[in-house]
Design a protein around this motif. Sequence first.
Motif, PDB file in Angstrom:
ATOM      1  N   GLY A   1       0.830  -1.197   0.000  1.00 18.53           N
ATOM      2  CA  GLY A   1       0.000   0.000   0.000  1.00 18.53           C
ATOM      3  C   GLY A   1       0.855   1.233   0.000  1.00 18.53           C
ATOM      4  N   GLU A   2       2.053   1.079  -0.494  1.00 16.85           N
ATOM      5  CA  GLU A   2       2.909   2.253  -0.547  1.00 16.85           C
ATOM      6  C   GLU A   2       2.421   3.219  -1.607  1.00 16.85           C
ATOM      7  OE1 GLU A   2       7.272   1.305  -0.295  1.00 16.85           O
ATOM      8  OE2 GLU A   2       6.313  -0.633  -0.430  1.00 16.85           O
ATOM      9  N   PRO A   3       2.641   4.509  -1.394  1.00 11.26           N
ATOM     10  CA  PRO A   3       2.221   5.479  -2.389  1.00 11.26           C
ATOM     11  C   PRO A   3       2.934   5.276  -3.724  1.00 11.26           C
ATOM     12  CG  PRO A   3       3.506   6.517  -0.626  1.00 11.26           C
ATOM     13  CD  PRO A   3       3.256   5.127  -0.211  1.00 11.26           C
TER      14      PRO A   3
ATOM     15  N   ASN B   1       5.818   6.626  -5.253  1.00  7.89           N
ATOM     16  CA  ASN B   1       6.253   7.764  -6.038  1.00  7.89           C
ATOM     17  C   ASN B   1       7.630   7.563  -6.647  1.00  7.89           C
ATOM     18  OD1 ASN B   1       4.619   9.995  -6.568  1.00  7.89           O
ATOM     19  ND2 ASN B   1       4.450  10.418  -4.386  1.00  7.89           N
ATOM     20  N   VAL B   2       8.068   6.329  -6.706  1.00  8.45           N
ATOM     21  CA  VAL B   2       9.352   6.029  -7.342  1.00  8.45           C
ATOM     22  C   VAL B   2       9.112   4.999  -8.434  1.00  8.45           C
ATOM     23  CG1 VAL B   2      10.895   6.549  -5.411  1.00  8.45           C
ATOM     24  CG2 VAL B   2       9.778   4.331  -5.528  1.00  8.45           C
TER      25      VAL B   2
ATOM     26  N   HIS C   1      17.270   0.892  -4.778  1.00  9.94           N
ATOM     27  CA  HIS C   1      17.393   1.369  -3.401  1.00  9.94           C
ATOM     28  C   HIS C   1      17.399   0.204  -2.413  1.00  9.94           C
ATOM     29  CE1 HIS C   1      17.149   3.926   0.024  1.00  9.94           C
ATOM     30  NE2 HIS C   1      16.022   3.370   0.417  1.00  9.94           N
TER      31      HIS C   1
ATOM     32  N   ARG D   1       6.473   4.697 -12.635  1.00  5.20           N
ATOM     33  CA  ARG D   1       6.281   4.840 -11.185  1.00  5.20           C
ATOM     34  C   ARG D   1       5.347   3.748 -10.688  1.00  5.20           C
ATOM     35  NH1 ARG D   1       6.097  11.185  -9.779  1.00  5.20           N
ATOM     36  NH2 ARG D   1       7.902  11.776 -11.045  1.00  5.20           N
TER      37      ARG D   1
ATOM     38  N   SER E   1      22.247   6.971   0.988  1.00  3.92           N
ATOM     39  CA  SER E   1      21.342   6.388   0.008  1.00  3.92           C
ATOM     40  C   SER E   1      19.883   6.699   0.353  1.00  3.92           C
ATOM     41  CB  SER E   1      21.600   4.879  -0.058  1.00  3.92           C
ATOM     42  OG  SER E   1      20.446   4.172  -0.373  1.00  3.92           O
ATOM     43  N   ARG E   2      19.568   6.657   1.656  1.00  5.44           N
ATOM     44  CA  ARG E   2      18.212   7.017   2.107  1.00  5.44           C
ATOM     45  C   ARG E   2      17.930   8.490   1.806  1.00  5.44           C
ATOM     46  NH1 ARG E   2      14.267   3.914   2.423  1.00  5.44           N
ATOM     47  NH2 ARG E   2      13.163   5.421   3.692  1.00  5.44           N
TER      48      ARG E   2
ATOM     49  N   TYR F   1      17.042   9.026  -1.770  1.00  2.00           N
ATOM     50  CA  TYR F   1      15.720   8.450  -2.016  1.00  2.00           C
ATOM     51  C   TYR F   1      14.620   9.344  -1.433  1.00  2.00           C
ATOM     52  CZ  TYR F   1      12.078   4.781  -1.770  1.00  2.00           C
ATOM     53  OH  TYR F   1      10.927   4.050  -1.874  1.00  2.00           O
TER      54      TYR F   1
ATOM     55  N   ARG G   1      14.129  12.640  -3.325  1.00  2.00           N
ATOM     56  CA  ARG G   1      13.445  12.381  -4.583  1.00  2.00           C
ATOM     57  C   ARG G   1      11.936  12.229  -4.347  1.00  2.00           C
ATOM     58  NH1 ARG G   1      16.179   7.566  -7.397  1.00  2.00           N
ATOM     59  NH2 ARG G   1      17.574   9.151  -8.216  1.00  2.00           N
ATOM     60  N   VAL G   2      11.582  11.438  -3.342  1.00  2.00           N
ATOM     61  CA  VAL G   2      10.161  11.221  -3.048  1.00  2.00           C
ATOM     62  C   VAL G   2       9.497  12.524  -2.591  1.00  2.00           C
ATOM     63  CG1 VAL G   2       8.540  10.007  -1.535  1.00  2.00           C
ATOM     64  CG2 VAL G   2      10.473   8.773  -2.532  1.00  2.00           C
TER      65      VAL G   2
ATOM     66  N   ARG H   1       8.400  14.762  -5.258  1.00  2.00           N
ATOM     67  CA  ARG H   1       7.356  14.221  -6.124  1.00  2.00           C
ATOM     68  C   ARG H   1       5.990  14.274  -5.461  1.00  2.00           C
ATOM     69  NH1 ARG H   1      10.490   8.955  -8.654  1.00  2.00           N
ATOM     70  NH2 ARG H   1      11.996  10.160  -9.847  1.00  2.00           N
ATOM     71  N   GLN H   2       5.948  14.769  -4.218  1.00  2.00           N
ATOM     72  CA  GLN H   2       4.668  14.838  -3.525  1.00  2.00           C
ATOM     73  C   GLN H   2       4.149  16.262  -3.535  1.00  2.00           C
ATOM     74  OE1 GLN H   2       5.813  12.891  -0.004  1.00  2.00           O
ATOM     75  NE2 GLN H   2       4.523  11.103  -0.364  1.00  2.00           N
TER      76      GLN H   2
ATOM     77  N   ASP I   1       0.811   3.361   5.977  1.00  2.00           N
ATOM     78  CA  ASP I   1       0.658   2.794   4.630  1.00  2.00           C
ATOM     79  C   ASP I   1       1.543   1.572   4.379  1.00  2.00           C
ATOM     80  OD1 ASP I   1       3.220   3.577   3.854  1.00  2.00           O
ATOM     81  OD2 ASP I   1       2.573   5.292   2.703  1.00  2.00           O
TER      82      ASP I   1
ATOM     83  N   THR J   1       4.883   1.326   4.592  1.00  2.00           N
ATOM     84  CA  THR J   1       6.279   1.566   4.208  1.00  2.00           C
ATOM     85  C   THR J   1       7.238   1.135   5.321  1.00  2.00           C
ATOM     86  OG1 THR J   1       5.563   3.453   2.898  1.00  2.00           O
ATOM     87  CG2 THR J   1       7.897   3.324   3.418  1.00  2.00           C
TER      88      THR J   1
END
Lengths: 317, 291
Positions: free
Chosen positions: A93-95, A97-98, A106, A133, B30-31, B34, B37-38, B41-42, B113, B115
């Motif tokens: 359920g991740e958004p 955006n990559v 990654h 994406r 690296s994080r 990442y 970048r994210v 994009r939001q 969500d 992640t």
Amino acid sequence: MITTLSGGPVVTVESLAKTYGSFTALRDVSFDIARGETFALLGPNGAGKSSTIEILEGFRDRTGGRVSVLGSDPQKGDLDWRARLGIVLQSTGEPGNVTVREQLTHFAGMYPNPRRVDDVIEAVGLTDKAKTRIRALSGGQRRRVDVALGIVGRPELLFLDEPTTGFDPEARRQFWDLIRDLQAEGTSILLTTHYLDEAAQLSDRAAVIAGGRMLAYGPIDSLGGEEARIPKVRWREGDRLHEERAAEPAAFVSALAARLGGEPTALEVVRPSLEDIYLELVQTDESASAATPSPDLADLPADTTSRAAAAQTGSRR
Amino acid sequence: MSTTATPSRSASPAPAAASSRPGVLKLGASRTAYEVRVYFRQADSLFFTFLFPSVLFVIFAVAFGSSGNVGTAPDGTGGISMAAYYLPGMAAAGVLLSGIQNLAVDIATERSDGTLKRLAGTPLPVPAYFLGKFGQVVVTSILQLALLFAVAAIGFGVELPSDSEHWLRFAGIYAVGIAVSTALGIALSGLPRSGKSASAVIVPVLLVLQFLSGVYIQFSVLPEWLQNFASIFPLKWIAQGMRSALLPETFAAGEPGGTWDFGMMGLVLGVWLVAGITLSLWTFRWNRKDA
């Protein structure tokens, strides 16, 4: 299984119990997974499959019993231990955006010895979508990204919690091929699935759990015992349908033909599929638990099945 | 399934040596890449966090542009425009939003969500995750402040400091402020029960804090008891620090003690920094195990 199994089991579960408040999610669940083996955990929704797998992954703490995964207690597993696992959770359920490649690159970077990202993308059939994406992908394609993330770290032990939900038939076949490649590389796999054909195709052994208890445990081709596998012969006499179990169906049918003096009408010889056996197990359990409202009495079938299961594995080793 | 003597089947993947697992700093870098970048994009974080200080600055500068200068001497010389006067407050708000608001909402959302659960299944160390968040906050807040300063200088002719001492002050207060803000953002992310409620819980609290801390309203107009209350929190001191860096020295007289009070500033921010880091490390969990 004729495979040479080096070392001890990768997973050992003994008398595992899990309660949430007063609700018993799991009790007396015991099984092990040999190195290089694919093991299926089968059962209806709410049976305790995900609770079991999440305890093994270290995401939940157990209430009782002993658990060892790759030689460690999952509740105390460190990051070196984590690096040897691959996890495909039931829900995503991740958004997203990559892009697919960004995400895999990654995650690959977190592991000591990852697979090549492009190989993994190809293996899950997303080469065309590598620069898309993740949130623009379909449900089935996102699921393939989950699988890709699970294997990119080159895990020794892979957990697959209902991995093929949302796959079309072709994608499922591709997934099976991918799993066979992983098996050929020696990856041990714990699989939960609702598709019994998938379990039959991919796994060496399986356990059936329902209501938090183990109903059956053993090699996939002897699950449920010999009795459950006796072929059924069906035919019609007049307007009545007959069904009988026959250990030697050819002899039975020729005797039947002789008795009827000709070809029996609507003759069928059916060998119970894994799905038939599974449904019979689960339904028998449902009627059994419906008939035993007292919790004390409900203990009884649990004991008998686990003892039967122990006897069965004993004879297989 | 028949696995009839496939010899390769028994060949396990070579267990990699533990030492070759990537280090925390490398993973932190690296994080960061990442996360940045994210972030960009939001659309929502871009507006509410990134552009917010610049947008507010433009509104204030335009609205009060005709009110004349602030701090003019009795003879009518000196003083600075309202735009220049609002700049330090907006810079302080940027530090606060990029850290606390951005992270508290971001991490709460990542928790709900899935992640974080996915990351929990990987060998990513928690400190590397924190470093990634810190890196994201540093990169985005520097760009945010650069944009704010550019808007102020080019759009409204605000004079930025020309000596190194004031820029050093700015660098110091920025560094401490952003560290406090990041640590508190991570610490607060465990409070909201879901990502959806995170904005509703965090944003109003921070908005009130901004009004009390001299970001939107001149701090000296607040009653003394409210000034004392606001002085418990870090934002008041970040805003004061920003004023010390960006306003003429004569404005120190407008502060409560008549000075910039760097001693107390360092003390309060230091306490919040230690508390924030301790709380983050102590309370942060990848997942609520029995939720």
